[in-house]
Design a protein around this motif. Structure first.
Motif, short mmCIF file in Angstrom:
data_model
loop_
_atom_site.label_atom_id
_atom_site.label_comp_id
_atom_site.label_asym_id
_atom_site.label_seq_id
_atom_site.Cartn_x
_atom_site.Cartn_y
_atom_site.Cartn_z
N ILE A 1 0.69 -1.18 0.08
CA ILE A 1 0.05 0.07 -0.03
C ILE A 1 0.92 1.26 0.13
O ILE A 1 0.59 2.29 -0.25
N ASP A 2 2.23 0.98 0.32
CA ASP A 2 2.95 2.31 0.30
C ASP A 2 3.41 2.80 -1.06
O ASP A 2 3.81 3.93 -1.40
N ASN A 3 3.36 2.03 -1.97
CA ASN A 3 3.44 2.21 -3.47
C ASN A 3 5.03 2.75 -3.74
O ASN A 3 5.66 3.44 -4.32
N GLY B 1 -4.13 3.51 10.84
CA GLY B 1 -3.84 2.20 11.06
C GLY B 1 -4.11 1.31 10.23
O GLY B 1 -4.13 1.41 8.78
N HIS B 2 -4.36 -0.06 10.39
CA HIS B 2 -4.44 -1.14 9.43
C HIS B 2 -5.71 -1.20 8.85
O HIS B 2 -5.77 -2.03 7.99
N VAL B 3 -6.53 -0.18 9.33
CA VAL B 3 -7.88 0.03 8.29
C VAL B 3 -7.39 -0.06 6.99
O VAL B 3 -8.25 -0.38 5.80
N GLN B 4 -6.39 0.89 6.76
CA GLN B 4 -5.84 0.97 5.19
C GLN B 4 -5.27 -0.38 4.72
O GLN B 4 -5.02 -0.17 3.34
N ARG B 5 -5.06 -1.45 5.38
CA ARG B 5 -4.73 -2.49 4.72
C ARG B 5 -5.64 -3.72 4.32
O ARG B 5 -5.36 -4.80 3.90
N GLY B 6 -6.78 -3.27 5.08
CA GLY B 6 -8.01 -4.34 4.93
C GLY B 6 -8.69 -4.03 4.22
O GLY B 6 -8.95 -3.14 3.15
N ALA C 1 1.74 11.59 6.59
CA ALA C 1 2.25 10.44 6.58
C ALA C 1 2.99 9.79 7.85
O ALA C 1 3.72 10.83 8.34
N GLU C 2 2.84 8.68 8.29
CA GLU C 2 3.63 8.41 9.46
C GLU C 2 4.88 8.51 9.56
O GLU C 2 5.63 8.80 10.55
N GLY C 3 5.68 8.52 8.44
CA GLY C 3 6.96 9.02 8.22
C GLY C 3 7.37 10.17 8.18
O GLY C 3 8.63 10.59 7.87
N THR D 1 -1.82 8.47 8.00
CA THR D 1 -1.81 7.56 7.26
C THR D 1 -0.51 6.50 7.33
O THR D 1 0.41 7.12 7.85
N MET D 2 -0.46 5.14 6.50
CA MET D 2 0.75 4.55 6.75
C MET D 2 1.62 5.12 5.71
O MET D 2 1.16 6.25 4.90
N GLY D 3 2.66 4.52 5.47
CA GLY D 3 3.95 5.33 4.58
C GLY D 3 4.97 5.68 5.29
O GLY D 3 5.42 6.54 5.84
O1 F6P Z 1 4.89 -1.61 4.66
C1 F6P Z 1 3.67 -1.44 4.67
C2 F6P Z 1 3.28 -1.03 6.07
O2 F6P Z 1 1.62 -0.77 5.82
C3 F6P Z 1 3.85 0.45 6.38
O3 F6P Z 1 3.41 1.55 5.86
C4 F6P Z 1 3.86 0.42 7.81
O4 F6P Z 1 4.49 1.20 8.64
C5 F6P Z 1 3.95 -1.00 8.00
O5 F6P Z 1 3.55 -1.71 7.09
C6 F6P Z 1 3.11 -1.59 9.56
O6 F6P Z 1 3.48 -2.90 9.74
P1 F6P Z 1 3.04 -3.86 10.79
O7 F6P Z 1 1.57 -4.34 10.17
O8 F6P Z 1 4.04 -4.78 10.84
O9 F6P Z 1 2.79 -2.83 12.01
#
Ligand code: F6P
Length: 351
Positions: A129-131, A273-278, A223-225, A171-173
């Motif tokens: 998702i970070d592209n 958080g992880h809602v972005q990956r689900g 972005a988190e970073g 956001t993540m990143g």
């Molecule tokens: O690399 C993808 C990512 O979603 C990052 O943006 C984020 O920092 C990390 O994974 C979070 O990983 P984890 O699920 O291990 O906390």
């Protein structure tokens, strides 16, 4: 031929679309058998595989997550203090594995390269998702994450307007700000903070004040970073057992505490958080997953081991696995979308 498929690293919407496409493209060929490797590289270490036939992949392309499971930061190069590559190779030989398709990000490609060099033929297919994977301008999962973050900011805007607040959305990143940039622009964020552009607190405060004066609310997409000029990103936790121990997160809370005394308005933070990956992949990620999966299957059929499917300037191709890891694809400071956003009046928190 017997080919394994695994998904490695953090999950991303669209992984199942890639698995589905690799499987369909290979199973159509007589004499190819597929094995699903469970939980990423951990499944190779712990010898956990299962047959992947037509029935097993039926209907999975539309589902979120990965039907194979995944593991983060697990590498046969060093697992629980030992190099497990020989064990993995012996297992692969014992079950008659001719090669493996590994779907993952930068870390997965690094491990795939190490295994390929060690004698287990590997093909890579990119997701995150970070592209931010080198040689991939659009990775599987990104489109869905952009849609999720955009929808979240849309919702946060209406409550920000009601309460005349400054709202920060994190956001993540980790290393690259593609997600915050695209979703921020899509949702009309007023301030976008990226890992690539160091911010100044005073510049963010000034931009917030201008927004409050103009429209009585402000949206900051961070972005988190993201990090202050000359400073470090905000570390949420360290996982000492991991080869990559740093987990970022919390910059929105840090900024909330710092901005509150500088602004008349209330400031609130939301960490997505992880809602972005689900969730289920968008049509865009399903289509991309299908294309990347077929391209990976084509590399298997061509015997082009040691390569990852690449996507550059709209064209699918391939690149050596060793060319991928450690080469994060950052947002360039002169990216056209940054120019466009600045012209729209977006602040990037720089002076
Ligand atoms: O690399 C993808 C990512 O979603 C990052 O943006 C984020 O920092 C990390 O994974 C979070 O990983 P984890 O699920 O291990 O906390």
């Amino acid at each position: 031929m017997r080919i394994g498929i695994l998904t490695g690293g953090g999950d991303a919407p669209g992984l199942n679309a890639v698995i589905h496409a690799v499987a369909h493209a290979l199973l159509q060929q007589d004499g190819i058998e597929l094995l699903g490797i469970e939980d990423g590289f951990l499944g190779l270490i712990e010898r956990r595989t299962r047959p992947l036939d037509w029935q097993a992949v039926s209907g999975i392309a539309t589902l979120g997550g990965t039907v194979l499971g995944t593991s983060n930061q697990v590498s046969p190069v060093s697992y629980q203090g030992r190099d497990r590559r020989d064990d993995v190779l012996n297992y692969a030989r014992a079950i008659g594995l001719d090669g493996v398709v590994a779907i993952g990000g930068d870390g997965t490609m690094f491990i795939a390269d190490a295994l390929n060099r060690h004698g287990l033929p590997m093909i890579g297919a990119p997701k995150t998702i970070d592209n931010d994977i080198a040689h991939v301008e659009r990775s599987v999962g990104f489109d869905t994450a952009v849609a999720t973050v955009t929808e979240a900011i849309d919702r946060i805007r209406s409550t920000a307007q009601s309460h005349s607040r400054v709202m920060l959305v994190e956001t993540m990143g980790r290393n690259a700000g593609w997600l915050a940039l695209e979703a921020g622009v899509a949702a009309g964020a007023d301030i976008i903070l990226l890992p690539e552009i160091e911010y100044e607190l005073d510049a963010i405060a000034a931009a917030c004040r201008a927004c409050m004066a103009r429209q009585r609310h402000a949206i900051v997409c961070v972005a988190e970073g993201a990090k202050p000029r000359g400073g470090q990103a905000t570390v949420r936790t360290r996982i000492e057992s991991s080869p990559d121990p740093i987990r970022l997160g919390g910059v929105a809370h840090v900024l909330t505490a710092q901005l509150t005394p500088l602004l008349a308005a209330e400031v609130r933070a939301t960490i997505l958080g992880h809602v972005q990956r689900g969730g289920a992949p968008t049509p865009g990620d399903r289509v991309l997953g299908a294309q990347l999966g077929v391209a990976a299957a084509d590399l298997v059929r061509a015997g082009a081991w040691g390569n990852m499917v690449a996507l550059e300037q709209g064209s699918l191709g391939h690149v050596a696995l060793g060319e991928v890891s450690g080469r994060t694809r950052h947002v360039p400071a002169d990216h056209p979308l940054i120019h466009a956003a600045r012209r729209l009046g977006v602040s990037f928190g720089d002076a």
